[in-house]
Structure formats: C-alpha cells, structure tokens
Design an enzyme around this catalytic site. Structure first.
Site, PDB file in Angstrom:
ATOM      1  N   GLY A   1      -1.171  -1.248  -3.783  1.00 30.90           N
ATOM      2  CA  GLY A   1      -1.375   0.090  -3.251  1.00 30.90           C
ATOM      3  C   GLY A   1      -1.064   1.168  -4.277  1.00 30.90           C
ATOM      4  O   GLY A   1      -1.795   2.165  -4.396  1.00 30.90           O
ATOM      5  N   THR A   2      -0.002   0.987  -5.021  1.00 28.89           N
ATOM      6  CA  THR A   2       0.410   2.019  -5.995  1.00 28.89           C
ATOM      7  C   THR A   2      -0.698   2.274  -7.011  1.00 28.89           C
ATOM      8  O   THR A   2      -1.027   3.426  -7.310  1.00 28.89           O
ATOM      9  CB  THR A   2       1.718   1.585  -6.697  1.00 28.89           C
ATOM     10  OG1 THR A   2       2.718   1.388  -5.692  1.00 28.89           O
ATOM     11  CG2 THR A   2       2.180   2.618  -7.701  1.00 28.89           C
TER      12      THR A   2
ATOM     13  N   ASN B   1       4.551   5.626   6.405  1.00 28.06           N
ATOM     14  CA  ASN B   1       5.285   4.362   6.325  1.00 28.06           C
ATOM     15  C   ASN B   1       6.716   4.500   6.818  1.00 28.06           C
ATOM     16  O   ASN B   1       7.350   3.529   7.182  1.00 28.06           O
ATOM     17  CB  ASN B   1       5.304   3.844   4.881  1.00 28.06           C
ATOM     18  CG  ASN B   1       5.872   4.861   3.922  1.00 28.06           C
ATOM     19  OD1 ASN B   1       5.317   5.944   3.759  1.00 28.06           O
ATOM     20  ND2 ASN B   1       6.992   4.540   3.306  1.00 28.06           N
TER      21      ASN B   1
ATOM     22  N   HIS C   1       0.093  -7.141   0.531  1.00 25.69           N
ATOM     23  CA  HIS C   1       1.384  -7.706   0.974  1.00 25.69           C
ATOM     24  C   HIS C   1       1.897  -7.082   2.265  1.00 25.69           C
ATOM     25  O   HIS C   1       2.882  -7.542   2.833  1.00 25.69           O
ATOM     26  CB  HIS C   1       2.437  -7.616  -0.138  1.00 25.69           C
ATOM     27  CG  HIS C   1       2.985  -6.269  -0.434  1.00 25.69           C
ATOM     28  ND1 HIS C   1       4.213  -5.854   0.037  1.00 25.69           N
ATOM     29  CD2 HIS C   1       2.507  -5.241  -1.162  1.00 25.69           C
ATOM     30  CE1 HIS C   1       4.456  -4.633  -0.393  1.00 25.69           C
ATOM     31  NE2 HIS C   1       3.444  -4.228  -1.124  1.00 25.69           N
TER      32      HIS C   1
ATOM     33  N   THR D   1      -9.800  -8.751 -16.472  1.00 18.55           N
ATOM     34  CA  THR D   1     -10.255  -9.987 -15.829  1.00 18.55           C
ATOM     35  C   THR D   1      -9.796 -10.009 -14.386  1.00 18.55           C
ATOM     36  O   THR D   1      -8.635  -9.706 -14.100  1.00 18.55           O
ATOM     37  CB  THR D   1      -9.695 -11.210 -16.585  1.00 18.55           C
ATOM     38  OG1 THR D   1     -10.219 -11.173 -17.912  1.00 18.55           O
ATOM     39  CG2 THR D   1     -10.086 -12.521 -15.907  1.00 18.55           C
TER      40      THR D   1
ATOM     41  N   CYS E   1      16.823   5.136  -1.994  1.00 20.74           N
ATOM     42  CA  CYS E   1      18.261   5.183  -2.233  1.00 20.74           C
ATOM     43  C   CYS E   1      18.414   5.010  -3.730  1.00 20.74           C
ATOM     44  O   CYS E   1      18.148   3.954  -4.278  1.00 20.74           O
ATOM     45  CB  CYS E   1      18.936   4.049  -1.484  1.00 20.74           C
ATOM     46  SG  CYS E   1      20.695   3.954  -1.758  1.00 20.74           S
TER      47      CYS E   1
HETATM   48  C1  PLP Z   1       2.277   4.198   2.627  1.00 25.01           C
HETATM   49  C2  PLP Z   1       2.458   3.394   1.377  1.00 25.01           C
HETATM   50  N1  PLP Z   1       1.753   3.734   0.289  1.00 25.01           N
HETATM   51  C3  PLP Z   1       1.847   3.031  -0.850  1.00 25.01           C
HETATM   52  C4  PLP Z   1       2.672   1.932  -0.971  1.00 25.01           C
HETATM   53  C5  PLP Z   1       2.713   1.171  -2.247  1.00 25.01           C
HETATM   54  O1  PLP Z   1       1.973  -0.032  -2.124  1.00 25.01           O
HETATM   55  P1  PLP Z   1       2.269  -1.288  -3.078  1.00 25.01           P
HETATM   56  O2  PLP Z   1       3.631  -1.806  -2.691  1.00 25.01           O
HETATM   57  O3  PLP Z   1       1.194  -2.280  -2.757  1.00 25.01           O
HETATM   58  O4  PLP Z   1       2.207  -0.820  -4.476  1.00 25.01           O
HETATM   59  C6  PLP Z   1       3.445   1.557   0.140  1.00 25.01           C
HETATM   60  C7  PLP Z   1       4.389   0.432   0.037  1.00 25.01           C
HETATM   61  O5  PLP Z   1       5.506   0.525   0.514  1.00 25.01           O
HETATM   62  C8  PLP Z   1       3.323   2.300   1.351  1.00 25.01           C
HETATM   63  O6  PLP Z   1       4.022   1.977   2.447  1.00 25.01           O
END
Ligand code: PLP
Length: 404
Positions: free
Chosen positions: A69-70, A155, A215, A251, A339
């Site tokens: 996601g990041t 989240n 994940h 790749t 934290c």
């Molecule tokens: C809302 C949200 N965005 C982005 C991320 C980041 O995703 P990743 O852990 O796959 O890099 C998270 C992960 O905690 C998330 O909850």
C-alpha cells in the site's frame, strides 16, 4: 498465546494463499522472457492480475502491482503531482487531516522537496470529509490543484468516506482523485467501474487511482496494487525495464501476485457474510465496553463504519498504558496511532476530528478479522476493567507531544 485483535495492522495469512504462494515459488522464469518458460510464468501472473482486477472492479491493464500500500500511495501521489505540475502551474494538493502516514509523509516530502502547496482539509466530528469542504477547497484552488486524495475508510477510527460524492466533486473540477483503500479493501464493496460511472469520472479526472494491499486481506506482506485509470498519466518512481505500462519497472513478483490473487478471491467471496458476522461481534464489543467502562466512548461514524473496527476513547488514560496492560493480559490491540520510540502520542486522527490533545490520548483500537470469535470478545471484555483501572490510576503522562 495472545488473543489477536489487531487485524487492521495485518491479518493472518490465509492457508490457501500460503499454499498458492509456496507452489508458485517453484515456478521458474521471468515473465518478461520470450521463451516458453517465461511465457508460462507470464500467463500465471496475468491470470492473477485479472483476479485482482476483478476484486476491485477494473480491467487488468489498470492494475499496477507494487510492493504494498505504501508504494501504491507514493506512486499515485508523487506520480500524479509530478505529471500534472510539470510546468509548475498546479502546485496544490488537497488531503483531509487524519490520513495514514503513507499519505501524510509523502505529502510532507513533496512540500519540502518539490514546493507542493499541501492543503489539509478538516474532517467533521465523525471523521468524514464532507464533499462541500472538498468543493470549497477546489474552488479556492482556481484550477491549480494537481491531485486530491482521501482515505476510503480510516484505518484508525473506521469511518467510511462518501467516496461517490467526493469523486463527483473532483470530476466536476477536472481534478484527479486518489483513494487509499488499504483499510477498506475486503470490508466494503469496491467496484471502481461503477464508482467512476456513478460519480461522473472522466478519463483523467474524478476517481483515477486507488491503492490496496494484500496483507490486509490474508495475502502476503510485500505486495499491493495501484488501480490507475488507463489515461491517467503519472511520472514513475522507479525506472528500469519498462514493465507495467512503464509506470513501475522491475521484474514482476509472480508468486506474490498469485498469493495476492488467491487471498483477494476468497476475501471478496466471503465479504458479505463476513461483514455481517464481524459487525455483530463489533456491536457486542461496543456494548460490552460501555457496560464495563461507562465513560468510554466510540469514535468515528456509527453508521458509515468498517465492520471490523471499534475505536474507543478512555478519558484520563493513556492509550499506550491500556495497550501494554492488555498485552500483558494476553490481548493484542492497538492505539491506532504512531508511538515514537515508546513516547505516547495523541491520535492525529482524533485531533483532525477536532478533539483536543488530552482527548486524543486515551485511544484504543480493537480490530476484528477472520479468526475472531465471540469467545475472543468475551475474554477481552472480562480483562478490560482491570486493565482500565490500572491505566486510569497511572493517568496521563505529563508530556505535550503533537504530530499531525
Ligand atoms: C489506510 C492505510 N493506508 C496505507 C497503509 C500502508 O500499507 P502497506 O502496509 O501495505 O504498506 C496501511 C497499513 O497499515 C493502511 O492502513
């Protein structure tokens, strides 16, 4: 053995995904190779991409696989900003407060390194970005906005955003909107083609980019995806072999993609029943916490809320104290906020929702998932009063820390 109630951080990998992963690790061949071995790997990769695309309602050509996601969020935000502000005429980026740090830190970086004019928009008391707020900010931007972004479901506090209305506002102003759907994926229905049609998106404006991660749905860590509309133009972060529409070189990870696809298939198939089961458990949890600690309150929207999220404030307690005490009692939960080096921090999400610093500190997130049972919730509710009594006795740490 802890009772695991931190599924929003990461959820256990599904056995089917792990099996698909290990089987696929035996496959030889780079999917970019011309020979038959490489082409067999490519076929598997593309079948899996197709499954992932189906899980979010888009075409497989629109799925850019990333490391998670990041990276997807970085690619969407930096890529759209660099592309749309190439001439320096669209320096503005709009985002609500209370975003995940993948967004906050990316935008802070763009402000510091690329002179982005990042404008943080207020959330309402439930954590919702009201479409009128985005509309007013886009009007004020006078055509100088490169990109707007919003977390699809928060989240931390679990609030689900009015994504169709937000997309409609962005489309009307001719601005691309990115949605961070990492927390929403697998919990709310995501049908991008339908969202785009109902919100009047055009090729390059309205909802054009959506980030997801494997994940959070029972796939492996280390793979995610960015939905990128065919005609949205982004500057790539990575340069190299020109894979994936030249947007994300490198790749491709066949085994990771196969495992991601298997998890996506199951998560989507189970979503309706699982959401019903989890929202019932969540409501039992919320009622039980109220009985056990009457001054606790639930944060976020009660109606537009992730089925697996319960987020509480416990006045007069440090969320981190509660977390550690519950951990010692055998329950893995989270404050939901960062934290830093063991220093308790107020929740930046609660602060963006208008709470003061003291109110933003006694926060606790309990997030449920596939493995959560009624017995887990009952055991948590039995352990909470004693943990709360001790945390309240310790009180608030005498330290003033603020971070967006
Ligand atoms: C809302 C949200 N965005 C982005 C991320 C980041 O995703 P990743 O852990 O796959 O890099 C998270 C992960 O905690 C998330 O909850």
């Amino acid at each position: 053995m802890s009772v695991y109630l931190d599924h929003a951080a990461t959820t256990p990998m599904r056995a089917e995904s792990r099996a698909a992963y290990t089987d696929a690790l035996d496959i030889v061949g780079n999917p970019a190779s011309i020979h038959g071995v490489g082409q067999r790997a490519k076929q598997l990769l593309e079948e899996s991409r197709e499954t992932i695309a189906r899980s979010i309602g888009c075409d497989s050509i629109e799925v850019i696989l990333t490391s998670g996601g990041t990276e997807a969020i970085n690619l969407a935000l930096k890529g759209l900003f660099w592309s749309r502000n190439a001439e320096g005429t669209r320096p503005i980026i709009l985002a609500p407060g209370g975003e995940h740090h993948a967004t906050i830190d990316t935008l802070d970086w763009l402000a510091a390194h690329d002179h982005a004019d990042v404008r943080w928009l207020p959330l309402d008391a439930e954590g919702t970005l009201q479409p009128g707020v985005l509309d007013a900010a886009l009007t004020e931007a006078h055509g100088s906005c490169a990109v707007a972004t919003v977390i699809y479901a928060n989240n931390e506090v679990g609030t689900v955003q009015p994504i169709v209305e937000l997309g409609r506002v962005a489309a009307r102003h001719g601005v691309p909107l990115h949605a961070d759907a990492v927390a929403a994926y697998g919990h709310v229905p995501i049908d991008i083609a339908d969202l785009r049609a109902t919100s009047g998106a055009s090729e390059a404006s309205g909802l054009v980019a959506v980030s997801v991660s494997a994940h959070k749905i029972g796939g492996p860590v280390g793979i995610g995806a960015l939905y990128l509309s065919r005609s949205a133009t982004v500057e790539p972060l990575l340069h190299g072999g020109g894979q994936q529409r030249n947007v994300r070189s490198g790749t491709q990870d066949v085994a990771g993609t196969v495992a991601f696809a298997r998890a996506a298939e199951l998560a989507i198939r189970e979503r309706v029943d699982e959401s019903e089961r989890l929202s019932e458990l969540r409501d039992v949890l919320i009622a039980g916490v109220h009985d056990a600690v009457p001054d606790a309150h639930v944060n976020g929207s009660r109606s537009q809320r992730l089925a697996n999220n319960a987020h509480f404030s416990f006045p007069g307690c440090e969320g981190d104290s509660l977390l550690f005490l519950l951990d010692m009692a055998g329950f893995a939960v989270s404050t939901g906020s960062a934290c830093q080096a063991g220093i308790p921090e107020p929740s930046h999400v609660l602060q963006a929702m208008g709470r003061d610093e003291r109110e933003s500190r006694g926060a606790l997130r309990v997030s449920l998932g596939r493995t959560t049972t009624r017995a887990d919730i009952d055991a948590f509710l039995r352990a909470l009063p004693e943990a709360h009594r001790q945390a309240k006795k310790a009180g608030l740490a005498d330290r003033d820390v603020t971070r967006r």
